[in-house]
Write an enzyme that holds these catalytic residues in place. Sequence first.
Site, mmCIF file in Angstrom:
data_model
loop_
_atom_site.group_PDB
_atom_site.id
_atom_site.type_symbol
_atom_site.label_atom_id
_atom_site.label_comp_id
_atom_site.label_asym_id
_atom_site.label_seq_id
_atom_site.Cartn_x
_atom_site.Cartn_y
_atom_site.Cartn_z
ATOM 1 C CG HIS A 30 -13.891 79.847 86.162
ATOM 2 N ND1 HIS A 30 -13.096 79.732 87.158
ATOM 3 C CD2 HIS A 30 -15.242 80.156 86.701
ATOM 4 C CE1 HIS A 30 -13.532 79.787 88.418
ATOM 5 N NE2 HIS A 30 -15.070 80.089 88.245
ATOM 6 C CE LYS B 86 0.751 74.973 82.629
ATOM 7 N NZ LYS B 86 1.499 73.709 82.537
ATOM 8 C CB THR C 203 3.194 39.398 35.897
ATOM 9 O OG1 THR C 203 4.610 39.493 35.919
ATOM 10 C CG2 THR C 203 2.925 38.855 34.803
ATOM 11 C CG ASP D 229 4.089 43.649 46.377
ATOM 12 O OD1 ASP D 229 4.780 43.994 47.552
ATOM 13 O OD2 ASP D 229 4.363 43.223 45.336
ATOM 14 C CG HIS E 143 15.542 46.048 46.831
ATOM 15 N ND1 HIS E 143 16.223 45.906 45.382
ATOM 16 C CD2 HIS E 143 14.196 45.994 46.519
ATOM 17 C CE1 HIS E 143 14.872 45.964 44.516
ATOM 18 N NE2 HIS E 143 13.954 46.030 45.458
ATOM 19 C CD GLU F 245 13.557 42.415 42.924
ATOM 20 O OE1 GLU F 245 13.536 43.614 42.038
ATOM 21 O OE2 GLU F 245 12.846 42.606 43.722
#
Length: 731
Positions: A226, A265, A425, A525, A577, A596
């Site tokens: 097997h 198989k 920033t 973000d 964008h 933007e």
Amino acid sequence: MSSPDTKKEHLNFENRQMKVCVATCNRADYSKLAPIMFCLRDDPLMELRVVVMGTHLIDDYGSTYRMIQQDGFEVDGYLHTIVRGEDEAAMAESVGLALVKLPDVLVRLKPDLLIVHGDRFDALSLATCAALMNIRILHIEGGEVSGTIDDSIRHSISKLAHYHACCTDRARRRLLSMCEDNDRILLSGCPTYDKLLSCNVRNHDNVLARWAQGAKPKDYIVALQHPVTTNIKDSLKMFELMLDAVLDFGVVTVVLFPNIDAGSKEMTRTIRQRGLEHNKNFSLCKHIPYDQFIILMANAGCLIGNSSAGIREAGAFGTPVINLGKRQIGREAGANVLHVKDADTKSKILHAINLQYQKQFPSSHIYGDGHACQRIMKFIHTIKSDLDKPIQKAFIFPPMRDTVSQDIDHILEIQSALAVDLGGTNLRVAIVGQQGEILHKMTEPTPGTNEERMDVLMRLLVESASKAVELNCRILGIGISTGGRVNPYDGVVLHSTEILEGWNSIDLRTPISSKLHLPVWVDNDGNCAALGEKKFGKGLGSEDFITLIVGTGIGGGIFLNNELVHGANFCAAELGHISVCMDGPDCTCGSSGCVESYASGLALQREAKKLHDADELIVPGVHLTDGEELTAKHVIQAAQLGNKKAEKVVERACEALGSAICTLLHTVNPSHIILCGHLAPHYVDGVREVIQRRALPSAANNIQVMVSDLEEPALLGAASIVLEFATRRIY
């Protein structure tokens, strides 16, 4: 209302027949269960129920349900539970399919006891289903060790089972070491030995003529191998070498096809590729009736492969056995078994055949003495007397020292997240509680180089982690919101715009997790802002909404069907964008005409400088001190105080932002648009007006455009990733 008559209920259990269900899944387990089934059928105090499933119902494996019918058993349920494919996934799917089908049968049959045999994945489905349905389980042949995944399955069934009938004293002692109750363990021996030891194996002529091409006793080999599911590749190679070895040995060989485990198989394909069905020395068999298999095995020159039959049954006749590989290596074996653990060459296997073929060994009765069924039936009768007792099984744990104290501080700690918002920033780090409360926050300007950014970030995280101890907070993990395109699965910033110059190919997860020994999640973000709104803000309860951050730059996040959209390359929701003009101002992304470049803080700062240079910005009420840097707030303040040119700048920004949102409305049709960031309150009315003027009526009439109530949406979103995943997984 009178209380139930428990004495009468006990008498009902004693007087009625006990319903015992035997579920058989394949040719191998039926050979062990059939002797018990005959005894149950003949016992007037027992009501036998039979369920047939697994490979019994597959033609490729001999349609062995017919032998159950030929034995005269009435079958109460046939269940097709095998998903074909003969690979790992098919095995797992077969377990699931059986779990779906079995409850209906067990509800209909209402057994008092389910008898499960061995270590096959089908048996695991049976035991799981019965345990969950509060049906008592008797496990046959628990406590044994064979050295493969079968061990895990067998021991799992033992833990689910309420009673055990084991074959050897070593198996009994293993069950005891697994904390099973000694009073519920029967050392019965193997039921097959009841038939083995009473079988006339000398009456072999018809059997050898049918299956071994008329070979004489001891003049043929039986091969039964097997797949090893934990090492399919090597087990296939071993099977090929075994076939090559018996081909070279040149005697009649009876090859039984393998079981349905992953890899079978490919084994069958190997048999076909070698053309064995056309080789006069080979007899290929899907299934041999068990009573005939006993005779065939007892008279074989040797048995080769890795079947348990070579370890268990063959020993009763002293038949030489060659066990290949590590399957069965943990089983107790007689002197007739020669192990070839590393069967990695044909010559090694051929040498083993030469050593074992036609040798005769004394019989060994390790696994039984021929009286297993008698003991098992007596055991089942004692179970019958337990039917009115609680079904909950008890585990007998070894003595252990009691816990001397409990840590109340752990209970009282506030489960929290360390959240980071790394923007163009500012760089912010906060301790955030489960309800979105910011318990502590630190802010510093975002440095200009990657090295400086990482240094500041690490320092703020370490300081915040120390502060968490003071605040009695248990930090569950770190969530990071950052500008740029992010791979959240790897925790890597792939690329960023000029707002975070050079912030490309940055692995945030690895160094931070190594430093603070906490799991780390990272996302863009804009996505984090959407997550923050989803958990704590105006996106709560909404399945389809868009969050737009209008700050230094413009970003956002999209929720569709309650899922955050990342896109194929993590570039979804780069909303800043969206192009709103073919020849508009240059954008930080390198293109032109992006929203933007009209509506971000940087865009308004650029326009403020132009107006100031032309001496057209300052009006009464607008104050600019010496050395103060012009920002977006100055042009907004000027517009609010009646500066017509500043008003046009803000109106153009609202027009661009509204146009971009119209594109989104027509593309994904959200129910909400949530504006975040310090510019959001100044844009919301203008954006609503643009939408009513530009959008399709069906989109414009139902959309809600609102300003976020959250002070720090991206920061809270980063925290929400930690709180959602960490609390779900750990606590």
